[in-house]
Design an enzyme around this catalytic site. Structure first.
Site, PDB file in Angstrom:
ATOM      1  N   THR B  95       0.692  -1.484   0.152  1.00 60.42           N
ATOM      2  CA  THR B  95      -0.251  -0.132  -0.158  1.00 60.42           C
ATOM      3  C   THR B  95       0.623   1.256  -0.485  1.00 60.42           C
ATOM      4  OG1 THR B  95      -1.417  -0.762   1.123  1.00 60.42           O
ATOM      5  CG2 THR B  95      -1.773   1.864   1.391  1.00 60.42           C
ATOM      6  N   LYS B 170      -8.647   2.920  -3.212  1.00 59.47           N
ATOM      7  CA  LYS B 170      -8.535   2.455  -1.768  1.00 59.47           C
ATOM      8  C   LYS B 170      -9.400   3.441  -0.614  1.00 59.47           C
ATOM      9  CE  LYS B 170      -5.699  -0.316   0.981  1.00 59.47           C
ATOM     10  NZ  LYS B 170      -4.791  -0.939   2.118  1.00 59.47           N
ATOM     11  N   LYS B 238      -5.265   9.352   8.589  1.00 63.34           N
ATOM     12  CA  LYS B 238      -4.362   9.754   7.075  1.00 63.34           C
ATOM     13  C   LYS B 238      -5.201   9.389   5.884  1.00 63.34           C
ATOM     14  CE  LYS B 238      -1.845   6.796   5.933  1.00 63.34           C
ATOM     15  NZ  LYS B 238      -0.913   5.877   5.061  1.00 63.34           N
TER      16      LYS B 238
END
Lengths: 293, 293, 293, 293
Positions: B95, B170, B238
């Site tokens: 990721t 995502k 985040k």
């Protein structure tokens, strides 16, 4: 088991039919009496007034359209109160506010009767399939006694304590739902503007930890900007407002619900009141004024 | 089919094991080489550097912990680039952000190789069960060729177009998730303060249109104010921030996500960074300063 | 000019004194009659009941503490209505809601009288200095006739149209004020955590385009976390809620006010209800739960 | 006192003229040299490159349009660095981000020079009138030495500590300003839809505790839906975003600013980027999509 049934709208009729099919003896009444005929054909008896139904039955279920209807059936001429007495139980499954519910409860109890509020979660299809969720509150002994009827009409009944709690539980659930559909709308809009396929987003969501029937059911229509009304946006906004008011009362700060509520309010100002509450997607997406300024 | 596999952390190891069990020939490498042993026992070969793995294999899968690790494995001494050439394909399943992904992509392509970013949705358990959701983007021919490996590691793979789209998808999903958990927290707090049972609320939600695995999994722990960390609150914040930044870029206003983001930020200021993101419930509920003022 | 004056609380007394000092003949009444003495010493006459004051005077000004007091003075025994008749004018300067105001208005008019609602903006000091802002609505001829008294009590009077508009104007102003103090609090907290001097921030603000008396007055106390109560936080929250409800009614979406309202609600849950509304700074700044989790 | 002055845009020219008029000896430079002529007529000297100006002057003030211009004047060919040395002071009054400011600062200091960042609050008119607010940070001795020039250009200068604090202070102030104009817009819209006169609202506000120059200046244009650009909406949104990012960094949750930021973002999506930031009123008021749905 024998029950009276007051109110044969879309929901009420489906519920009464289920009772009949499952062997209950049902005496029906509806403001427009002709709506009773279909039920009579299926084996129901008919009462010509609410009072008559109450006189005949030990348990009376009501499924009325709104608070004024719920009040009128109880307090009006030939209404429920005229025959209410010790030994009888009144189960109001209409969706009404706490004040209405409490007023009816007090009147029933004063006459010696027992009272249960039992609003339902679910609309036409679950009503027909006997798959409603029943949020009951009030007299526990009455709840226990009429459980066989709840088993027939719903997939699950909950007893939530004192009168008013049924309505409150519905507000909490609808508030979460309203924030979720707005968050979902923001995600759909973000995907679209970022060059991602909205259909693929729906597929990805469907496989993950936040997959839920609402996204699955409404998503495909939303990305086509179609909002066939299952639950009108104005009612969703009203429930958000009432949930926020409840939060005011009990001192819970809910900024996400507040932001979602303002989105629904914008929806109303944009003329979307009578569309499905998923039309809040239109509010998020909307950028049409550009050309006018 | 033969593949190289770089990175044997919790996720990477589980994925590599699945490949082995399903008949793939796998050459593994890990920064701490001793972590390779278990895989070698199960039939894997081992490379002593990323370059060596690339030299040996046509397809190389990477599952590194973060952007610096992903960059170092590619650009560092004895790194991927040293042996990258025409005919090879590099699949980065870590990721990472779009900038990192793009940088790696460009370097691989310049060497004649093909590149696919393929971040996954799902954590340890789905990795072990081969039930990950794979969000791939980049070279479509490479995607098609390595599909057999995706079939083994995931329950579903999506091809999303150009490099960067995997990361964006995502973000969109995690943004919806972050707003949902905050809305859920508000509902739990409202129920509690209104005198409703939170456990009953969970039961009611579970039966309705917004039932989803996250509410079911996390709800019971949340009402006990336990937040065992599956996805840390600071990472959720985040992702909210990055999703809002993406909205900035593509001109989508998202007030619900913004409100949820501020709740997560408050969570960080309250010291909840490393707890599960469901600890945002603590932020909503919190009223402890009362006594201090 | 001769006027009756009902209600000698902090505000009412200051206003009546100003009328006396400027040559008005004033007949006063107060529920606790002893509070009339000081005014009598300064030249006022006294009535023993509201009815007696109305009987004696053509114009009657009321400054009562809240809606119940305002209603009781009018509808109660020996109340205003008993002597209200054609030719008389009743000016209610209390801060009441639209429903209360309308109820009083209708009763006065039915008796042949004229009615004016005239809530004020400003507290004790402006009342003493004759510097109130008067938000009048209702009978325009009455407004014109009593203007000399408004000139004495206020620095400016506005005629806003039909009864209810005075209350609404106050809500709009207080809503902007509530959002401003919350934004100001966020700025103060951000400055502090960013290593900037809050005192310097106040100085910079004071010189720029958004300089205003409220920042100047409250800022220095806020940065010392002192909130001496001029306007209680719970009343500010009530006004935010009512303004948002008005927005609901007239279909205006107000996300900033909604976010500020949730901050005030959090303030209430933190026990800040009776502190000044500037204590919302405590809500923004607050991070005390850290150690407890 | 002798100073160099780099950059003669709208702001820079006005500032340089003020210095000349107050007896400073000024050596000017501008990328388009012809813009120097007017200043030369008023007594200025001219340098043909930044380096030439630095060589000649002990103190050099820069007022460039944006970060790239600020960087190029320092680091480019014939730039400031070529002649920077011990004994000289460089004062950058351009509005730049912290990264740019720090980069310039380090380069100046490495050459032995001293550096001050000194962004200003205020636009054309205050620049012409010598009424800017100067937010200085960096070398305190340099600040003290050039104070005579600040006295001429501004009504007030602040020394805020280390480099970067000037930019941060501007962000905090602009963030409060952005939330205020949005709250003000919500109030204007609410007044209008509630049947109140917006002009009267402006009058009432002007007399009360939240009266401020911005409401007074912009209000009358806003209610006519005119937004002549003094500070573009897109720049306001950028400052809101940067302030929220600063809040992210230092862990301050700011839900009101976040809600206002989303309103500005909606403004951008509606095509209002280049209008004045007060055009956020259009976002609040907007309900034009009604007819389209």
């Amino acid at each position: 088991m024998e029950v009276g049934f007051l109110g044969l709208g879309i929901m009420g009729k489906a519920m009464a039919v289920n009772l009949l099919r499952n062997g209950f003896k049902v005496t029906v009444w509806n403001r427009t009496l002709s709506r009773c005929e279909e039920l009579v054909e299926q084996g129901a008896s008919m009462g010509s007034t609410p009072a008559e139904v109450v006189k005949k039955c030990k348990y009376i279920i009501a499924m009325l359209s709104d608070p004024p209807a719920a009040l009128s059936v109880v307090f009006g001429k030939d209404g429920v109160l005229e025959q209410m007495c010790t030994g009888k139980g009144y189960i109001d499954m209409s969706t009404v506010d706490t004040v209405t519910s409490t007023k009816i409860s007090e009147a029933i109890i004063e006459k010696g009767g027992r009272f249960l509020e039992a609003p339902v979660s679910g609309s036409k299809k679950p009503a027909e399939d006997g798959q409603l969720i029943i949020l009951a509150a009030g007299d526990k002994s009455l709840y226990d006694e009429v459980m066989p009827s709840f088993d027939v009409m719903g997939k699950k009944a909950f007893f939530l304590g004192e009168v008013g709690n049924g309505a409150k539980m519905k507000l909490v659930v609808n508030m979460i739902m309203g924030s979720m559909i707005t968050a979902f709308s923001e995600g759909l809009a973000l995907a679209d503007k970022s060059g991602l396929s909205q259909t693929t987003l729906l597929d990805v969501l469907e496989l993950g930890a936040i997959a839920n029937p609402m996204f699955k059911l409404k998503g495909p229509a939303m990305i086509q900007e179609k909002f066939p009304t299952a639950f009108p946006l104005k009612h969703q906004q009203k429930d958000m407002r009432l949930a926020l008011a409840l939060g005011d009362e009990v001192e819970v700060s809910m900024p996400v619900a507040a932001a979602a509520n303002e989105a629904f309010k914008k929806g109303i100002s944009l003329g979307l009141s009578d569309q499905d509450f998923s039309a809040v997607y239109q509010v998020v997406k909307e950028s049409s004024a550009a050309s006018k300024v």
